[in-house]
Design an enzyme around this catalytic site. Sequence first.
Site, PDB file in Angstrom:
ATOM      1  N   THR A 186      -6.434  -0.090  14.161  1.00 61.18           N
ATOM      2  CA  THR A 186      -6.194  -0.928  12.889  1.00 61.18           C
ATOM      3  C   THR A 186      -7.138  -1.532  12.305  1.00 61.18           C
ATOM      4  O   THR A 186      -7.204  -2.223  11.069  1.00 61.18           O
ATOM      5  CB  THR A 186      -4.883  -1.698  12.953  1.00 61.18           C
TER       6      THR A 186
ATOM      7  N   ASP B 202       7.117  -6.602   7.556  1.00 65.12           N
ATOM      8  CA  ASP B 202       7.639  -5.287   7.106  1.00 65.12           C
ATOM      9  C   ASP B 202       8.887  -5.209   8.071  1.00 65.12           C
ATOM     10  O   ASP B 202       9.782  -4.318   7.877  1.00 65.12           O
ATOM     11  CB  ASP B 202       7.136  -4.079   6.906  1.00 65.12           C
TER      12      ASP B 202
ATOM     13  N   ARG C 226     -10.987  -4.163  21.448  1.00 67.94           N
ATOM     14  CA  ARG C 226     -10.241  -5.092  21.917  1.00 67.94           C
ATOM     15  C   ARG C 226     -10.280  -5.064  23.599  1.00 67.94           C
ATOM     16  O   ARG C 226     -10.291  -4.067  24.238  1.00 67.94           O
ATOM     17  CB  ARG C 226      -8.670  -4.835  21.718  1.00 67.94           C
TER      18      ARG C 226
ATOM     19  N   SER D  91       2.330  -4.271   6.823  1.00 65.68           N
ATOM     20  CA  SER D  91       3.068  -5.094   7.728  1.00 65.68           C
ATOM     21  C   SER D  91       2.704  -6.438   8.144  1.00 65.68           C
ATOM     22  O   SER D  91       2.716  -7.193   7.053  1.00 65.68           O
ATOM     23  CB  SER D  91       2.683  -4.100   9.068  1.00 65.68           C
TER      24      SER D  91
HETATM   25  C1  16G Z   1       0.092  -0.707  14.730  1.00 62.58           C
HETATM   26  C2  16G Z   1       1.086  -0.109  15.360  1.00 62.58           C
HETATM   27  C3  16G Z   1       1.519  -0.935  16.527  1.00 62.58           C
HETATM   28  C4  16G Z   1       0.441  -1.222  17.485  1.00 62.58           C
HETATM   29  C5  16G Z   1      -0.790  -1.794  16.868  1.00 62.58           C
HETATM   30  C6  16G Z   1      -1.917  -1.910  17.455  1.00 62.58           C
HETATM   31  C7  16G Z   1       3.012   1.388  14.748  1.00 62.58           C
HETATM   32  C8  16G Z   1       4.099   1.298  13.551  1.00 62.58           C
HETATM   33  N1  16G Z   1       2.180   0.215  14.881  1.00 62.58           N
HETATM   34  O1  16G Z   1       0.694  -1.968  14.009  1.00 62.58           O
HETATM   35  O2  16G Z   1       2.639  -0.231  17.442  1.00 62.58           O
HETATM   36  O3  16G Z   1       0.757  -2.217  18.527  1.00 62.58           O
HETATM   37  O4  16G Z   1      -1.075  -1.040  15.804  1.00 62.58           O
HETATM   38  O5  16G Z   1      -3.098  -2.404  16.662  1.00 62.58           O
HETATM   39  O6  16G Z   1       2.401   2.207  15.507  1.00 62.58           O
HETATM   40  P1  16G Z   1      -4.449  -2.118  17.459  1.00 62.58           P
HETATM   41  O7  16G Z   1      -4.858  -0.670  17.310  1.00 62.58           O
HETATM   42  O8  16G Z   1      -5.399  -2.811  16.320  1.00 62.58           O
HETATM   43  O9  16G Z   1      -4.677  -2.851  18.608  1.00 62.58           O
HETATM   44 MG    MG Z   2       5.106  -4.084  11.103  1.00 61.12          MG
END
Ligand code: 16G
Ligand code: MG
Length: 556
Positions: free
Chosen positions: A514, A290, A519, A70
């Site tokens: 991620t 993506d 946060r 992404s």
């Molecule tokens: C991912 C999620 C997105 C979310 C982000 C939060 C999907 C397809 N994508 O990119 O929805 O806003 O994670 O990231 O579910 P974080 O947990 O690092 O804050």
């Molecule tokens: Mg994306």
Amino acid sequence: MHPRMRVEMDTELQHADAYPVPSGITMEYGTAGFRAPACNLPHVMYRMGLLAVLRARYTRGVIGVMVTASHNPEEDNGVKLMEGLGDMLSVSWEKHATSLASAQLGELRTQLSALLRDCPGSESSSPVQKYHVLIGQDTRASSKVLAQAVSDGVTDLGGTFKDFGLVTTPQLHYLVASHNSDGLMGEPSLDGYYRKLSEAYKALMAQAKPQPKIEGSYPLTMDGANGVGAPKMVELLSYLKSSLAVKIINNGESGKLNHECGADYVKIGRRAPKGLQMLEGRIYCSLDGDADRLLYYFVDKSGTFHLVDGDKISTLMAIFIQHLLKEAQLPFQVSVLQTAYANGSSTRYLKDTLQLQVYCLPTGVKYLHTKAKECDIGVYFEANGHGTVLFGKRVLDKVAEVMQDSSKPETQRAAATQLYHTSQLINQAVGDALSDLLAVEAMLSLLDLSLPQLYALYTDIPSRLLKVKVIDRQQITTTDAERSVTHPEGLQAAIEERVHHHLQARAFVRPSGTEDMVRVYAESKTQESADCLAHEVALLVHRLAGGVGEEPRATT
Ligand code: 16G
Ligand code: MG
């Protein structure tokens, strides 16, 4: 039963030796699948190919495997699985993905056997059934080899696959959904995807007032983040012919993926992609790498940058649909689903001014999408630009009825027809930047609303997002859609105590899904106060939740 699919794993796993698990690497299937530096991923990809075949067998449907990271930098890559009507991999299988991903060969066989035993029909000797996997990839240099590893896994368990090569993530969701619905969601091909979107867009725009042309220029400029969205937009435009003109920048010909461009860069910095000279009167949008996120922006007379984020896009869609439901005299409820990151002003506007039902859910598309499916009409967007609108079957049946009822007044039938085309235009499988872009363009035209007018519907409360590194972010647990901390003890009370010192303020913390970070989000009456509150809360996290390194410094 396919010869390689016996209950006991006596199959050879021909390619397994080529994909050993590097020592010291463990990964978790998180909010958006696996993400890591690409060099650490071949073994994960191979194992996800294996898992996809098992999941196809379990669900008796086609499974999608998308190779992408992404909005992450080019050096990273990742993988996520999709199933059913384009849904994310079932949460109950994420743990299998996590444990398979780091299983060495012997362990791998044991785990596969166990999963296989649980598959429905595994004991029967039914005739050969093919388990089919659709593979897609983004434009990263590493994606091709990693997609090959996925297909090696698929064939090792006797599955078949179709590699679509370069596709956006939402296109693969669409392909999975259309395969698994026997074409009900559209034809299971990219041509089917483009035809569906372009026909719905043209039908909607046929009702709109013609837009004034700007000589020698494009009213809309799209930043493709140097990712897969740019070439796919070019393909889509060839179906749209003259009904939409878009200038594409950061189309991947020279720039680096997500580098100083793309939706994440624009959202975090609240600034234009590097090199873009914005002009008043034009509108701009950015996709992520993506193409499942979309944000709009513009500059006013004084050159000030204004962001139309996911909250505002969601407001536009809710207004448009609410208006059509009224015209069509259909008494259905529009629900808007947000996360805790939605700006407080947007929530208030949706609830108080538009009188809509608003829900707050944990971060991640899987939560929003699941809830949206329960609604008559569920509009969901994350502030970061990922979202879509789901139409329930009950609604679509009623819409079809009104459209065809010649005893109803023309305006009522026309509104029902527009609702139908809207439901065809907006990707029902997942948030899709290309489909959302067409929807935003059509809705603004049909409502005769400009982007600055949409922006001005409400004023965002100033906010600040920070991150804090801690020893173990999983030690932080939350409740109430991530708005309240349950562990470590005392942290929530301390946050609330700080919030009371600021006007119109709120703040929350959550472990990222991620990144190895916690946060922190704060909102308050002024930017200064929001910055100060975010810093105070970041300090609390550092002190009470095992902060690593120096204490967070105040932003200036
Ligand atoms: C991912 C999620 C997105 C979310 C982000 C939060 C999907 C397809 N994508 O990119 O929805 O806003 O994670 O990231 O579910 P974080 O947990 O690092 O804050
Ligand atoms: Mg994306």
